[in-house]
Design an enzyme around this catalytic site. Structure first.
Site, mmCIF file in Angstrom:
data_model
loop_
_atom_site.group_PDB
_atom_site.id
_atom_site.type_symbol
_atom_site.label_atom_id
_atom_site.label_comp_id
_atom_site.label_asym_id
_atom_site.label_seq_id
_atom_site.Cartn_x
_atom_site.Cartn_y
_atom_site.Cartn_z
ATOM 1 C CG ASP A 1 -0.346 0.100 2.521
ATOM 2 O OD1 ASP A 1 0.898 -0.051 2.609
ATOM 3 O OD2 ASP A 1 -1.067 0.311 3.518
ATOM 4 C CB SER A 2 4.597 1.682 -0.078
ATOM 5 O OG SER A 2 4.829 0.560 -0.892
ATOM 6 C CG ASP B 1 0.578 -4.054 2.216
ATOM 7 O OD1 ASP B 1 0.381 -4.743 3.235
ATOM 8 O OD2 ASP B 1 1.260 -3.014 2.213
ATOM 9 C CE LYS C 1 3.407 -5.769 3.970
ATOM 10 N NZ LYS C 1 2.855 -4.716 4.857
ATOM 11 C CD GLU D 1 8.565 -0.346 7.108
ATOM 12 O OE1 GLU D 1 7.490 -0.979 6.943
ATOM 13 O OE2 GLU D 1 8.766 0.798 6.650
HETATM 14 O O1 KIV Z 1 3.366 -1.001 1.617
HETATM 15 C C1 KIV Z 1 4.503 -1.437 1.580
HETATM 16 O O2 KIV Z 1 5.231 -1.373 0.588
HETATM 17 C C2 KIV Z 1 5.004 -2.030 2.781
HETATM 18 C C3 KIV Z 1 6.467 -1.895 2.932
HETATM 19 C C4 KIV Z 1 6.796 -0.747 3.795
HETATM 20 C C5 KIV Z 1 7.086 -3.121 3.296
HETATM 21 O O3 KIV Z 1 4.292 -2.508 3.592
#
Ligand code: KIV
Length: 284
Positions: free
Chosen positions: A48-49, A87, A117, A186
């Protein structure tokens, strides 16, 4: 396209058992997924980044399930054989176990992900257990969890104090007990990550800025290639400045259009003389 066999959960655990580190990267689009597939990356996270790296928000909080599903679909089209992790965005799992299972299922059914995740420790163990009980592999995320950045006091290293480090270790055990197949750490100190990795029995540990002793490593793709203009996190390693190449190319394009050196004949299409004459007759 690659000849690689589909990465599976047993093949990931086999790598771990052999001491072969797992490679994991974020990815949000088809062409990047295609390159990651060619490079043989084991696991791809549609993080979700993408809210920050691709959509330009200041945080990940505005990202929706619709955003995540669309980008996950594109990544799956570019990378058919990686172990693809979707995510779960903010508020897609926090409200209830039911919402968690329903939204996790969407990643599997609509985007052909292999797993999901979610962020959080013991307080999210019931969501994790529900998802796993529904037959969906689930990965945890501890340490700096960006969806809780406000509560954590910003984007800061987590677990520097002994008590906080112990809490992260307890959370890791709670997620493992809930059935997580892997946990991302992280921005956790290296020695805390090492302790968690050594104690992991039924899951493997992936590090993002948490040192070399995890079972695998994760980087944010945009940080690796100078594609995130706002800042570069300390833990990121830059493997090439694609951002610089793109900016130079854009400036060259603009100046060539202005000075008339673009386009050249190889950049346009022609009509045959006879057809053109006929066209002129038609116009007459
Ligand atoms: O959203 C994402 O890319 C993540 C990373 C910070 C691992 O959760």
């Amino acid at each position: 396209m690659t000849e690689r066999k589909k990465i599976t959960l047993p093949s990931l655990f086999q790598k771990v058992a052999q001491g072969d580190p797992i490679t994991m990267l974020t990815c949000y689009d088809f062409p990047t997924a295609f390159f990651q597939e060619q490079a043989g990356i084991d696991m791809i996270l549609v993080g979700d980044s993408l809210g920050m790296t691709v959509l330009g928000y200041d945080t990940t909080l505005p990202v929706t399930m619709a955003d995540m599903i669309r980008h996950s679909q594109a990544v799956r089209r570019g990378s058919p054989t990686s172990w693809l992790v979707g995510d779960m965005p903010y508020m897609s799992y926090q409200p209830s176990v039911e919402s968690a299972i329903r939204n996790a299922g969407r990643f599997m059914a609509e985007a052909f992900c292999d797993a999901i995740k979610l962020e959080g420790g013991a307080e999210m163990a019931d969501r994790m257990a529900g998802i796993v009980a529904a037959g969906i592999p689930a990965m945890g995320h501890l340490g700096l969890t960006p969806q809780s950045a406000s509560a954590l006091g910003g984007f800061k290293v987590q677990g520097r104090g002994a008590a906080q480090a112990k809490k992260i270790m307890d959370d890791a055990k709670a997620l493992e007990g809930a059935g997580a197949f892997a946990i991302l750490l992280e921005m956790v100190p290296d020695r805390v990550c090492k302790l968690i990795t050594e104690r992991a029995e039924n899951c493997f540990i992936i590090s993002l800025g948490a040192g070399p002793d995890a079972h695998g490593q994760l980087l944010i793709f945009h940080d690796m290639f100078g594609l995130f203009p706002k800042f570069k996190p300390k833990m990121a390693k830059v493997y090439g400045d694609a951002g610089k190449v793109i900016l130079e190319g854009l400036k060259n394009y603009a100046s060539e259009v202005h000075n008339g050196s673009f386009p050249q004949p190889e950049n346009w299409f022609k009509i045959k003389d006879q057809e053109y004459d006929e066209l002129l007759d038609l116009l007459d």
